[in-house]
Each structure stands twice: as C-alpha cells, then as structure tokens.
Motif scaffolding. Structure first.
Motif, PDB file in Angstrom:
ATOM      1  N   ALA A 157       0.826  -1.205   0.000  1.00  0.00           N
ATOM      2  CA  ALA A 157       0.000   0.000   0.000  1.00  0.00           C
ATOM      3  C   ALA A 157       0.862   1.257   0.000  1.00  0.00           C
ATOM      4  O   ALA A 157       0.600   2.211  -0.741  1.00  0.00           O
ATOM      5  CB  ALA A 157      -0.928  -0.008   1.214  1.00  0.00           C
ATOM      6  N   ARG A 158       1.909   1.277   0.822  1.00  0.00           N
ATOM      7  CA  ARG A 158       2.785   2.455   0.876  1.00  0.00           C
ATOM      8  C   ARG A 158       3.502   2.657  -0.454  1.00  0.00           C
ATOM      9  O   ARG A 158       3.618   3.785  -0.950  1.00  0.00           O
ATOM     10  CB  ARG A 158       3.802   2.306   2.009  1.00  0.00           C
ATOM     11  CG  ARG A 158       3.211   2.384   3.404  1.00  0.00           C
ATOM     12  CD  ARG A 158       4.306   2.564   4.443  1.00  0.00           C
ATOM     13  NE  ARG A 158       5.213   1.421   4.482  1.00  0.00           N
ATOM     14  CZ  ARG A 158       5.056   0.363   5.255  1.00  0.00           C
ATOM     15  NH1 ARG A 158       4.003   0.275   6.064  1.00  0.00           N
ATOM     16  NH2 ARG A 158       5.933  -0.630   5.236  1.00  0.00           N
ATOM     17  N   ALA A 159       3.982   1.544  -1.040  1.00  0.00           N
ATOM     18  CA  ALA A 159       4.715   1.646  -2.299  1.00  0.00           C
ATOM     19  C   ALA A 159       3.811   2.143  -3.418  1.00  0.00           C
ATOM     20  O   ALA A 159       4.208   2.992  -4.230  1.00  0.00           O
ATOM     21  CB  ALA A 159       5.321   0.292  -2.660  1.00  0.00           C
ATOM     22  N   ARG A 160       2.594   1.637  -3.476  1.00  0.00           N
ATOM     23  CA  ARG A 160       1.685   2.051  -4.547  1.00  0.00           C
ATOM     24  C   ARG A 160       1.288   3.515  -4.394  1.00  0.00           C
ATOM     25  O   ARG A 160       1.076   4.208  -5.399  1.00  0.00           O
ATOM     26  CB  ARG A 160       0.463   1.141  -4.568  1.00  0.00           C
ATOM     27  CG  ARG A 160       0.799  -0.257  -5.066  1.00  0.00           C
ATOM     28  CD  ARG A 160      -0.408  -1.154  -5.188  1.00  0.00           C
ATOM     29  NE  ARG A 160      -0.043  -2.437  -5.777  1.00  0.00           N
ATOM     30  CZ  ARG A 160      -0.890  -3.437  -5.991  1.00  0.00           C
ATOM     31  NH1 ARG A 160      -2.185  -3.296  -5.656  1.00  0.00           N
ATOM     32  NH2 ARG A 160      -0.477  -4.566  -6.535  1.00  0.00           N
ATOM     33  N   LYS A 207      11.701  12.268  -7.958  1.00  0.00           N
ATOM     34  CA  LYS A 207      10.308  12.245  -7.502  1.00  0.00           C
ATOM     35  C   LYS A 207      10.110  11.339  -6.293  1.00  0.00           C
ATOM     36  O   LYS A 207       9.347  11.658  -5.375  1.00  0.00           O
ATOM     37  CB  LYS A 207       9.392  11.763  -8.634  1.00  0.00           C
ATOM     38  CG  LYS A 207       8.948  12.830  -9.607  1.00  0.00           C
ATOM     39  CD  LYS A 207       7.873  12.258 -10.517  1.00  0.00           C
ATOM     40  CE  LYS A 207       7.277  13.310 -11.418  1.00  0.00           C
ATOM     41  NZ  LYS A 207       6.165  12.777 -12.245  1.00  0.00           N
ATOM     42  N   LEU A 208      10.779  10.187  -6.307  1.00  0.00           N
ATOM     43  CA  LEU A 208      10.572   9.186  -5.265  1.00  0.00           C
ATOM     44  C   LEU A 208      11.558   9.338  -4.114  1.00  0.00           C
ATOM     45  O   LEU A 208      11.505   8.577  -3.154  1.00  0.00           O
ATOM     46  CB  LEU A 208      10.687   7.788  -5.871  1.00  0.00           C
ATOM     47  CG  LEU A 208       9.663   7.469  -6.973  1.00  0.00           C
ATOM     48  CD1 LEU A 208       9.999   6.148  -7.637  1.00  0.00           C
ATOM     49  CD2 LEU A 208       8.249   7.448  -6.406  1.00  0.00           C
ATOM     50  N   ASP A 209      12.479  10.303  -4.229  1.00  0.00           N
ATOM     51  CA  ASP A 209      13.494  10.568  -3.202  1.00  0.00           C
ATOM     52  C   ASP A 209      14.306   9.304  -2.922  1.00  0.00           C
ATOM     53  O   ASP A 209      14.454   8.868  -1.784  1.00  0.00           O
ATOM     54  CB  ASP A 209      12.833  11.073  -1.906  1.00  0.00           C
ATOM     55  CG  ASP A 209      13.865  11.630  -0.919  1.00  0.00           C
ATOM     56  OD1 ASP A 209      14.943  12.046  -1.366  1.00  0.00           O
ATOM     57  OD2 ASP A 209      13.581  11.626   0.298  1.00  0.00           O
ATOM     58  N   LEU A 210      14.849   8.716  -4.006  1.00  0.00           N
ATOM     59  CA  LEU A 210      15.637   7.487  -3.907  1.00  0.00           C
ATOM     60  C   LEU A 210      17.064   7.744  -4.352  1.00  0.00           C
ATOM     61  O   LEU A 210      17.351   8.738  -5.022  1.00  0.00           O
ATOM     62  CB  LEU A 210      14.999   6.388  -4.771  1.00  0.00           C
ATOM     63  CG  LEU A 210      13.569   5.992  -4.415  1.00  0.00           C
ATOM     64  CD1 LEU A 210      13.025   4.984  -5.418  1.00  0.00           C
ATOM     65  CD2 LEU A 210      13.489   5.425  -2.998  1.00  0.00           C
ATOM     66  N   ASN A 211      17.959   6.826  -3.976  1.00  0.00           N
ATOM     67  CA  ASN A 211      19.379   6.993  -4.269  1.00  0.00           C
ATOM     68  C   ASN A 211      19.818   6.375  -5.588  1.00  0.00           C
ATOM     69  O   ASN A 211      20.707   6.885  -6.259  1.00  0.00           O
ATOM     70  CB  ASN A 211      20.217   6.353  -3.157  1.00  0.00           C
ATOM     71  CG  ASN A 211      20.396   7.285  -1.978  1.00  0.00           C
ATOM     72  OD1 ASN A 211      20.947   8.360  -2.098  1.00  0.00           O
ATOM     73  ND2 ASN A 211      19.913   6.858  -0.826  1.00  0.00           N
ATOM     74  N   ASN A 212      19.224   5.228  -5.948  1.00  0.00           N
ATOM     75  CA  ASN A 212      19.743   4.501  -7.107  1.00  0.00           C
ATOM     76  C   ASN A 212      18.692   3.541  -7.652  1.00  0.00           C
ATOM     77  O   ASN A 212      17.572   3.450  -7.131  1.00  0.00           O
ATOM     78  CB  ASN A 212      21.023   3.744  -6.731  1.00  0.00           C
ATOM     79  CG  ASN A 212      20.830   2.850  -5.523  1.00  0.00           C
ATOM     80  OD1 ASN A 212      19.814   2.163  -5.404  1.00  0.00           O
ATOM     81  ND2 ASN A 212      21.788   2.841  -4.608  1.00  0.00           N
TER      82      ASN A 212
END
Length: 226
Positions: A157-160, A207-212
């Motif tokens: 749910a959080r990922a979607r 957008k997703l605030d990710l590193n890689n």
C-alpha cells in the motif's frame, strides 16, 4: 591527416573497507590484475570509510557490514546521503534478510557475499560503475521472500501510494528497472532513445526521493508490479 587518438578511459577508483587486513589484502591483489580498476584507499571500519569517501573521491566502495566503531550499514547511509556520493557494494559473509534490506534501502547499489567468485566481484564493480545494480542470486531470492512475507500488504500500500505520483511512462520505466533491464534494453523495449530513458530514471530518483536503481526496483517489488 593526423589521427588523434582517444584519451584513455580513467580507471574505476575503488575503496576497500573491511576490518580484516587479510581480506583487504586479498581484494587488493584481486583488483591488481585489472588495469581498469584502481584501489585508491583502504579502511578498517565504517568511520574510516566515511573519511576515505570524502578524501579520495572513489567511484565505488566495497563495504563490509560487521566492523568496529561504525558498521557498514551506518557508513553506507552516511556516505550515500552526501552530494555526488560514490556507489557502495556491500561484500559480506552475512546474508540475513535484515542486512540485505537495510543495506539496499540505505543506498547500496549491490550486495554480494564473500563466497562470490573473484571474477564476478570484478564484474560487479564494473557494472555498478556503469550505472547498473548487482545482486547475488541468494540476495534475489531474499527479495522474493521479502515480497511474500506477512508485512507485504502494508508495504504494498505504501509503495503504490508513492508510485501513484508517476506518469504512465515513468511507471513503465520503473517496472522495467525492477526487472533489472539496462537503459539500452528499456529504450529498445519502449521505443525511445537511451538519453530519454536516462532522463526518466533521473526523474524517478528525484520524484521518489531514492538513491539509485536498486531502490527503484525494491519499491516496484514492494508494490507487486512485477
């Protein structure tokens, strides 16, 4: 007409981090036979690794987990939180689920076990330096199990919810990253240029605030879109 030869490509700058001097020596010997990889520093714990990352500007850090003072997981988070941070490949004897997931969520671009054949370690360094991710088969099985565990519903749910902010095209690219496709493979599959794919991947990370790319893949796995 004079022929101008292309400048030789700079070797991949590597830092080796392990609290065992024999392990560090073995890895240095392994890398010594590869002209395209240069060991620029060694570190015996996570604190030294953070310092080395700032002092030597490596491209890749091979990082152990269990070390005194600051462990490899904390060091990875600290290093990857900096601008223009080097990529981190965790190389360890420990393949427990918590270690794998914490390392990848902390920004590691790869997770290998120390029984990985030497040739594959070198290939992993080259792959990550080229912008890919690398996971041992054992780790891939861990991720599959992770998606199937009892907490998967809440994570899904959080990922979607996070992925709902993407455009349709960005979501397509994210799913293909989750499948482990390279930029060239994504470009061929979606009928676009490689620079366009790179642009989409950069926007995904922002957008997703990710590193890689590994973290994109984890999010797509959590959303069960594969």
């Amino acid at each position: 007409m004079a022929v101008v030869s292309a400048a030789p490509q700079r070797p991949i700058r590597l830092v080796i981090v392990d609290d065992d001097p024999l392990v560090r020596a073995g890895l240095r010997i392994l890398v010594g036979g590869s002209p395209d990889i240069e060991v620029v520093a060694e570190a015996g714990d996570g604190e030294e690794a953070v310092t080395a990352a700032g002092a030597h500007w490596p491209d890749i850090i091979l990082m152990d987990i269990r070390m005194p003072r600051v462990d490899g997981l904390m060091a990875t988070r600290r290093i990857r939180s900096r601008p223009n941070a080097p990529q981190v490949i965790v190389l360890t004897t420990f393949d427990a689920d918590d270690y794998v997931l914490e390392a990848l969520r902390g920004g590691a671009a790869g997770f290998l076990l120390k029984d990985t054949p030497p040739r594959e370690i070198l290939e992993a360094v080259r792959a990550v330096a080229a912008g890919a991710a690398t996971l041992s088969p054992t780790v891939i099985r861990r991720l599959i199990d992770h998606v199937a565990d009892p907490q998967a519903g809440a994570r899904r749910a959080r990922a979607r919810t996070r992925l709902a902010t993407l455009t349709d095209r960005e979501r397509e690219v994210a799913v293909l990253v989750g499948h482990g496709r390279s930029n060239a493979e994504i470009a061929a599959g979606l009928g676009m240029g490689v620079p366009t794919v790179k642009g989409h991947v950069s926007r995904l990370l922002s957008k997703l605030d990710l590193n890689n790319r590994v973290q994109i893949a984890l999010l797509v796995h959590d959303a069960e879109l594969l």
